[in-house]
Every structure is written in structure tokens, then in C-alpha cells.
Design a protein around this motif. Structure first.
Motif, PDB file in Angstrom:
ATOM      1  N   SER A 111    -172.773 -44.939  58.117  1.00 30.86           N
ATOM      2  CA  SER A 111    -171.712 -43.975  58.415  1.00 30.86           C
ATOM      3  C   SER A 111    -171.388 -43.105  57.213  1.00 30.86           C
ATOM      4  CB  SER A 111    -170.443 -44.696  58.891  1.00 30.86           C
ATOM      5  OG  SER A 111    -169.781 -45.359  57.810  1.00 30.86           O
ATOM      6  N   HIS A 116    -166.604 -37.818  56.961  1.00 28.36           N
ATOM      7  CA  HIS A 116    -165.630 -38.042  58.025  1.00 28.36           C
ATOM      8  C   HIS A 116    -164.229 -37.728  57.509  1.00 28.36           C
ATOM      9  CE1 HIS A 116    -168.590 -40.017  60.602  1.00 28.36           C
ATOM     10  NE2 HIS A 116    -168.932 -40.806  59.597  1.00 28.36           N
ATOM     11  N   SER A 117    -163.340 -37.452  58.421  1.00 28.99           N
ATOM     12  CA  SER A 117    -161.934 -37.274  58.067  1.00 28.99           C
ATOM     13  C   SER A 117    -161.317 -38.629  57.738  1.00 28.99           C
ATOM     14  CB  SER A 117    -161.174 -36.650  59.237  1.00 28.99           C
ATOM     15  OG  SER A 117    -161.131 -37.549  60.345  1.00 28.99           O
ATOM     16  N   LYS A 119    -158.768 -39.943  59.035  1.00 26.00           N
ATOM     17  CA  LYS A 119    -158.419 -40.609  60.293  1.00 26.00           C
ATOM     18  C   LYS A 119    -159.632 -41.336  60.870  1.00 26.00           C
ATOM     19  CE  LYS A 119    -156.467 -39.757  64.890  1.00 26.00           C
ATOM     20  NZ  LYS A 119    -155.920 -38.733  65.825  1.00 26.00           N
ATOM     21  N   THR A 120    -160.787 -40.676  60.829  1.00 24.70           N
ATOM     22  CA  THR A 120    -162.008 -41.294  61.348  1.00 24.70           C
ATOM     23  C   THR A 120    -162.413 -42.482  60.477  1.00 24.70           C
ATOM     24  OG1 THR A 120    -162.764 -39.174  62.231  1.00 24.70           O
ATOM     25  CG2 THR A 120    -164.420 -40.901  61.962  1.00 24.70           C
ATOM     26  N   GLU A 121    -162.262 -42.350  59.152  1.00 25.01           N
ATOM     27  CA  GLU A 121    -162.585 -43.451  58.245  1.00 25.01           C
ATOM     28  C   GLU A 121    -161.717 -44.662  58.557  1.00 25.01           C
ATOM     29  OE1 GLU A 121    -164.876 -43.900  56.121  1.00 25.01           O
ATOM     30  OE2 GLU A 121    -165.766 -41.914  55.989  1.00 25.01           O
ATOM     31  N   THR A 122    -160.451 -44.427  58.864  1.00 28.37           N
ATOM     32  CA  THR A 122    -159.543 -45.523  59.209  1.00 28.37           C
ATOM     33  C   THR A 122    -159.994 -46.219  60.478  1.00 28.37           C
ATOM     34  OG1 THR A 122    -157.669 -44.390  58.164  1.00 28.37           O
ATOM     35  CG2 THR A 122    -157.151 -46.123  59.759  1.00 28.37           C
ATOM     36  N   ILE A 123    -160.443 -45.431  61.463  1.00 27.69           N
ATOM     37  CA  ILE A 123    -160.935 -46.000  62.720  1.00 27.69           C
ATOM     38  C   ILE A 123    -162.201 -46.809  62.484  1.00 27.69           C
ATOM     39  CG2 ILE A 123    -161.914 -45.415  64.977  1.00 27.69           C
ATOM     40  CD1 ILE A 123    -160.063 -42.967  64.999  1.00 27.69           C
ATOM     41  N   ILE A 124    -163.111 -46.281  61.643  1.00 25.58           N
ATOM     42  CA  ILE A 124    -164.353 -46.986  61.315  1.00 25.58           C
ATOM     43  C   ILE A 124    -164.048 -48.327  60.651  1.00 25.58           C
ATOM     44  CG2 ILE A 124    -166.402 -46.938  59.833  1.00 25.58           C
ATOM     45  CD1 ILE A 124    -166.538 -43.906  60.330  1.00 25.58           C
TER      46      ILE A 124
END
Length: 348
Positions: A111, A116-117, A119-124
Motif C-alpha cells: 500500500s 494515500h490521504s 484518512k485512508t491511511e487510518t482506514i488501512i
């Protein structure tokens, strides 16, 4: 103290020991060994640059930790980044993850190839933590290992879990190696290394960890789990060395590598050509000790007398609280509850 003792041993003692170990004591001892890197064979102090130069020539590098010590994880960062800076591309292997977790770990590393943003990093991160079964662990413990995984993602390093799956470990601890099913046994690798002296030694360690208490059947099952885990981790390390270039760095608890036993001698049993080196990230003792006491070889019949590691890197303790004192209090409560239960529920 039969089944009730076993239940208490598995489900209550270990959380007590771990929670006590993470209580910071405001009074920290100023020990002259803290921060020093010692060649355990010679007793001579070396600098960081010399350490990196030496370990860079080895196939497998153990960074043997006390799991909850933040300084140990900071040192791991420093060592890994220094090896990368020197042009090496190490592979990271983790005791705390199983080999079955490896695809999820590699997906996380992949990844990093695309920005990534936040927010996306937090989701990952949240998804990875859940897949690895770490959503029930403390945020602090998760961060220790996640930060190491982030180095792998940033530097595009290969990563892998090296242990057995948690459910299988629990099954062996509950039933013993002879109590699990043939299908489960097929999932377990064995080096066929058996030695009564080492078994007796580990029984004494289990007794010490559990504050002097022992239970024959429980110790036998703990030993079965210990051996199965060490065999599996040794096989995983061998596979990582075989398939990947660059040194393999193993993030592992110090008990699995002490005195070249546990995992290290099992790696050798599989492949004698693998060059291994162990850095023990060593908390100073509860009470002041001389260097000679730290590097005293283990005298175990049938085994070569060697110091506890190739290098000792001394650090401050996380806590100066004796976990066994808390255990004694909990044990008294358990006995009281047991007596009350028997009193209120007499046999019919």
C-alpha cells in the motif's frame, strides 16, 4: 488447586505480569550500564558503528526485546534504519505475527507504493490491525509493532510473521501436543530436537515466571507449546533466508533466543550454514548487578557454555514493581473466592 489453578494460571497470571510491567515507576535507577553495548563474549564495550559493521555480515539478526519496553523498540528502529542507510535491504520477521498473517503484512507494505490521504491511511491501519487480531491489544503495544511495519512500507521491505497461529498455540496449551488432532499435528513442524536438560531448564523458567508456582500437567503443555512455537519460528526464519536477499531481522522476545537456545539452535539444526547473531536488548536487573553476572554463561549439561547473547545492549527498566507481589494478592483473593464457593455450594 487443580482446574481452578490452571484456569487462573492461563487467564489471570499473564495479564497481571504484563500489566505490572507497564506501570512506570517515577523513581528510575541510574545504572552505569544503561546505554552501553557489550560484547558478551569478551565483556568489552563497543560503539554503535562497530555493532552495525559486525551484524551486517550475518544472515539473521535477532533484536531480542522485552515486548513492552519502548526503548527496545526505539533501538530496533535505529538498527534497521542504519542497515538501510548502509545499503542493505533487510527482511523483517515478527514473533508477534503468524506466518499465516504474512499476506496481510505484505499487502500493507504494497500500500506504500501509492500515496494515500491521512484518512485512508487510518482506514488501512484499522483494517490491518483487525485482520491481525490486534484490535483487542492495547494501543501502545500495537504502536510498537505498527511503527516497525511503517518502516517496511516506506522502504519497500519484505515482512513476514514467523509464529504459529494464535488459535493453534492455545489449543496446544490447553490439550498438549498429544491431545490435538492429527490434522492439527500436520500443521506443526518439528526439528526433532529433544533434550531432558533443556526441558528441565524451561520448567524452572516457567516456575519462576509464575512466581514459584508449578503444576505438572500445565508445565508440560506450556513446554509443548514452547517447543512447537520455536520449531515453527526456526522453520520460518530458514524460509525467509532461503527466498529473500539481504539480512533477515527478527523481532522477538529475549526468552526465545537466550543462550543460543530456543529458536537459534533450531535454525542451526535445519541449516548449519546460516550465520546468526543475537543482540539482547537487556533491561537492567531489579537490583544492581555486576557486568560479570549479566554475561555469565549457562551451565547446562549437553550444551556448550555460552553467554546469553552475542551482544547485550543495556536499557532502563519499564518498571521496578515486583509482579509476583501483585500475583500473591490475587492468589489470596482466588483462594478466598474458592473457599466461599465451596462453602455456599456443598456437594450433594
Amino acid at each position: 488447586m487443580d482446574r481452578l489453578f490452571i484456569f487462573f494460571l492461563i487467564f489471570l497470571i499473564l495479564p497481571i505480569l504484563q500489566s505490572c510491567a507497564t506501570v512506570n515507576n517515577p523513581v528510575l535507577r541510574k545504572d552505569p550500564l544503561i546505554g552501553k553495548i557489550i560484547n558478551a563474549q569478551t565483556g568489552v564495550q563497543i560503539n554503535f558503528e562497530s555493532l552495525i559493521k559486525d551484524i551486517s555480515t550475518h544472515d539473521v539478526i535477532y533484536l531480542s526485546e522485552k515486548h513492552d519496553n519502548p526503548e527496545h523498540h526505539n533501538i530496533q528502529h535505529k538498527v534497521i534504519n542504519s542497515l538501510i542507510k548502509n545499503g542493505l535491504k533487510p527482511t523483517l520477521g515478527f514473533e508477534f505475527f503468524s506466518m499465516d498473517n504474512t499476506p496481510d503484512l505484505l499487502n500493507f507494505v504494497d500500500s506504500g507504493k501509492v500515496p494515500h490521504s491521512k484518512k485512508t491511511e487510518t482506514i488501512i491501519e484499522k483494517n490491518l490491525r483487525k485482520k491481525l487480531g490486534w484490535d483487542t491489544h492495547s494501543d501502545q503495544m500495537w504502536k510498537f509493532y505498527y511503527d516497525l511495519l511503517k518502516i517496511a512500507k516506506k522502504e519497500h521491505l519484505q515482512v513476514a510473521g514467523i509464529d504459529l497461529p494464535n488459535t493453534l498455540k492455545k489449543r496446544i496449551t490447553r490439550k498438549g501436543i498429544n491431545g490435538i488432532t492429527p490434522i492439527e499435528k500436520d500443521l506443526i513442524f518439528s526439528t526433532q530436537l529433544t533434550d531432558k536438560a533443556y526441558k528441565d531448564y524451561m520448567y524452572s523458567i516457567f516456575k519462576e515466571v509464575h512466581c514459584g508456582m508449578s503444576h505438572g500437567k500445565m508445565q508440560s503443555r506450556l513446554y509443548d507449546t514452547w517447543v512447537a512455537r520455536n520449531d515453527k519460528m526456526a522453520l520460518s526464519i530458514n524460509q525467509l533466508h532461503k527466498h529473500l536477499k539481504g539480512p533477515v531481522i527478527i523481532i522477538i522476545g529475549g526468552g526465545h533466543t537466550a543462550y543460543g537456545l530456543g529458536v537459534i539452535n533450531r535454525v542451526t539444526a535445519i541449516d548449519k550454514t546460516i550465520q546468526q547473531i543475537n543482540i539482547d536488548l537487556k533491561e537492567i536487573d531489579l537490583t544492581p548487578s555486576r557486568l560479570s553476572e549479566y554475561i555469565q554463561p549457562l551451565d547446562l549439561e549437553g550444551f556448550e557454555k555460552v553467554p546469553p547473547a552475542d551482544y547485550l545492549w543495556f536499557t532502563q527498566r519499564v518498571s521496578y514493581t515486583d509482579p509476583c507481589e501483585e500475583f500473591k494478592k490475587s492468589l489470596q483473593k482466588m483462594k478466598k473466592h474458592s473457599e466461599n464457593f465451596k462453602r455456599n455450594n456443598p456437594p450433594k
